[in-house]
Design an enzyme around this catalytic site. Structure first.
Site, PDB file in Angstrom:
ATOM      1  N   GLU A 147       1.755   4.268   3.270  1.00  0.00           N
ATOM      2  CA  GLU A 147       2.746   3.078   4.302  1.00  0.00           C
ATOM      3  C   GLU A 147       3.955   3.519   4.583  1.00  0.00           C
ATOM      4  O   GLU A 147       4.888   2.621   4.205  1.00  0.00           O
ATOM      5  CB  GLU A 147       2.327   1.655   4.523  1.00  0.00           C
ATOM      6  CG  GLU A 147       0.158   1.816   4.570  1.00  0.00           C
ATOM      7  CD  GLU A 147      -0.627   0.435   4.489  1.00  0.00           C
ATOM      8  OE1 GLU A 147       0.284  -0.778   4.565  1.00  0.00           O
ATOM      9  OE2 GLU A 147      -1.663   0.807   4.017  1.00  0.00           O
TER      10      GLU A 147
ATOM     11  N   HIS B  86       0.521  -1.087  -0.218  1.00  0.00           N
ATOM     12  CA  HIS B  86      -0.154   0.355  -0.363  1.00  0.00           C
ATOM     13  C   HIS B  86       0.790   1.125   0.343  1.00  0.00           C
ATOM     14  O   HIS B  86       1.375   1.684   0.735  1.00  0.00           O
ATOM     15  CB  HIS B  86      -0.704  -0.643   1.359  1.00  0.00           C
ATOM     16  CG  HIS B  86      -2.159  -1.228   1.434  1.00  0.00           C
ATOM     17  ND1 HIS B  86      -2.236  -1.848   2.084  1.00  0.00           N
ATOM     18  CD2 HIS B  86      -2.443  -1.620   0.471  1.00  0.00           C
ATOM     19  CE1 HIS B  86      -3.306  -2.836   1.621  1.00  0.00           C
ATOM     20  NE2 HIS B  86      -3.221  -2.458   0.199  1.00  0.00           N
TER      21      HIS B  86
END
Length: 428
Positions: free
Chosen positions: A190, A187
């Site tokens: 992150e 992701h």
């Protein structure tokens, strides 16, 4: 025929136009002034319904859980609220008597405060959130720094054409060794995740020969590290929108970009906790492995299935150590062993700074989420399959300050080394 002056004028106009376009492109950075991150605490069905309706009426960005569909009673809900809707949200929460707190007062200030504004060192910094360009340069230099211990291979390109390099760390051997596969940055937002993969590589190389556990591990096994999985998305968070999560692929027939690369695996694909709406942050993609990055990694793991004994994927945030399953509440065949290892690894992590992690199977510990990489790896036959959700528990969320990179990576190393040692002693 055009005079020289006119040609010069046209050339200058072209340069100015080009500079203007460059300036416009540079200015196209999403800003988050005045936006807040709320933690909502739904305790009634009415609260759950309200949050789901809010999600439809305002463009709320769900930080935890990852979408409105996953909201249930007694789960803390962290959402980012655009500045223009703040008054409305405050009023609604008070009217419905829903307990809440503000985690981040001004999102743009938190983004600006994430970096320690020290001058960038010339050498690669392991305590900064490096851009993709810097990471790519680092991959090239570190992979040639010690040929007897590290090498790199391209496993394919991303949607936008960036090479996906896997680093192979381990003492060179004429025979095939069992291996662990670890990826970071599935992701995009992150950022602490790719920081950990870089830290792990540095630690593995610098402690080989002095740390008995790391030496033994790299003598007997190889560790494959993918420093950034979702490179296109990661680059986009540095250059355009810090809060971007998905890939950057485009599909005909939809104006929305990207899919969630951790809902795109063939493991209960697009059932619980995933969306078939291309505009959703948890869009599962048009089919399993529709995202080229997922397909590249899946192909690599399939090709090396006989040697890969553990799969570790690094995410943030929440301080969790999860294992299969997330697409079903059924327990994994190896549940008791996976739980014991996770609990001991969490204990090792906590020993350094007292950071508490919760461990357990994904669906029961947080919420159901289909199409995840850890479930897919486990169903393929990779027994030791783990997902880390690194610091913190919401004070900074995805915007963990650079000052926390070092302690986060140091404590996470202890947990990863614990898992690796267990795998090494329990090869199958």
């Amino acid at each position: 025929m055009l005079s020289r002056r006119k040609i010069s004028f046209i050339s200058n106009m072209k340069v100015l136009l080009l500079l203007g376009l460059v300036a416009f492109a540079l200015a196209d950075i999403t800003r988050f002034e005045g936006e807040k991150v709320f933690r909502l605490k739904p305790v009634l069905d009415e609260h759950v319904t309200l949050i789901k309706e809010l999600a439809k009426s305002i463009k709320a960005d769900f930080w935890r859980p990852e979408s409105a569909e996953l909201v249930t009673i007694d789960i803390d809900v962290d959402i980012r609220v655009p500045a223009m809707y703040l008054d409305m949200v405050h009023t609604i929460l008070q009217q419905h008597d829903m307990e809440h707190e503000i985690l981040i007062e001004d999102l743009q200030a938190a983004i600006d405060g994430q970096s320690e504004n020290k001058p960038s060192p010339r050498a690669h910094s392991y305590t900064k959130y490096n851009t993709w360009d810097k990471i790519q340069t680092w991959i090239a230099s570190i992979s040639s720094s010690n040929p007897s211990l590290i090498s790199k291979q391209v496993i394919g390109n991303t949607y936008e054409g960036r090479p996906m390099n896997v680093l192979k760390i381990g003492k060179a051997s004429s025979s095939t060794k069992p291996a662990i596969f670890m990826d970071c940055g599935i992701h995009a937002r992150e950022w602490i995740s790719p920081a950990f993969c870089q830290w792990f590589v540095k630690e593995a190389l610098s402690t080989y020969g002095s740390d008995s556990q790391m030496t033994s591990l790299l003598d007997q096994m190889d560790v494959f590290v993918l420093p950034v999985f979702n490179i296109d998305g990661y680059d986009y968070t540095h250059n355009s929108n810090r809060m971007w999560r998905k890939t950057r692929s485009r599909k005909s027939g939809s104006g929305c970009i990207g899919a969630d690369p951790n809902r795109n695996w063939n493991a209960g694909w697009c059932t619980a906790g995933a969306s078939s709406n291309p505009c959703s942050d948890i869009y599962c993609g048009s089919k399993p492995e529709s995202e080229i990055e997922v397909k590249n990694v899946a192909d690599f793991i399939r090709r090396n299935k006989s040697i890969i004994k553990a799969y570790i994927t690094i995410h943030s945030y929440s301080q969790l150590l999860l294992f299969p399953y997330s697409y079903t509440f059924d327990l994994a065949a190896d549940h008791s062993e996976l739980l014991k290892v996770a609990e001991e690894a969490s204990k090792a992590l906590r020993s350094l700074y007292g950071t508490k992690y919760t461990s357990g199977p994904g669906a029961a510990t947080i919420y159901p989420a289909a199409g995840g990489s850890d479930d897919w790896a486990y169903d393929l036959g990779v027994k030791y399959s783990y997902t880390f959700e690194l610091r913190d528990t919401g004070r900074f969320g995805f915007l963990l300050p650079e000052s926390q990179i070092k302690p986060t990576c140091e404590e996470t190393m202890l947990a990863v080394k614990y898992i690796a040692a267990h795998v090494q002693k329990n090869l199958y």
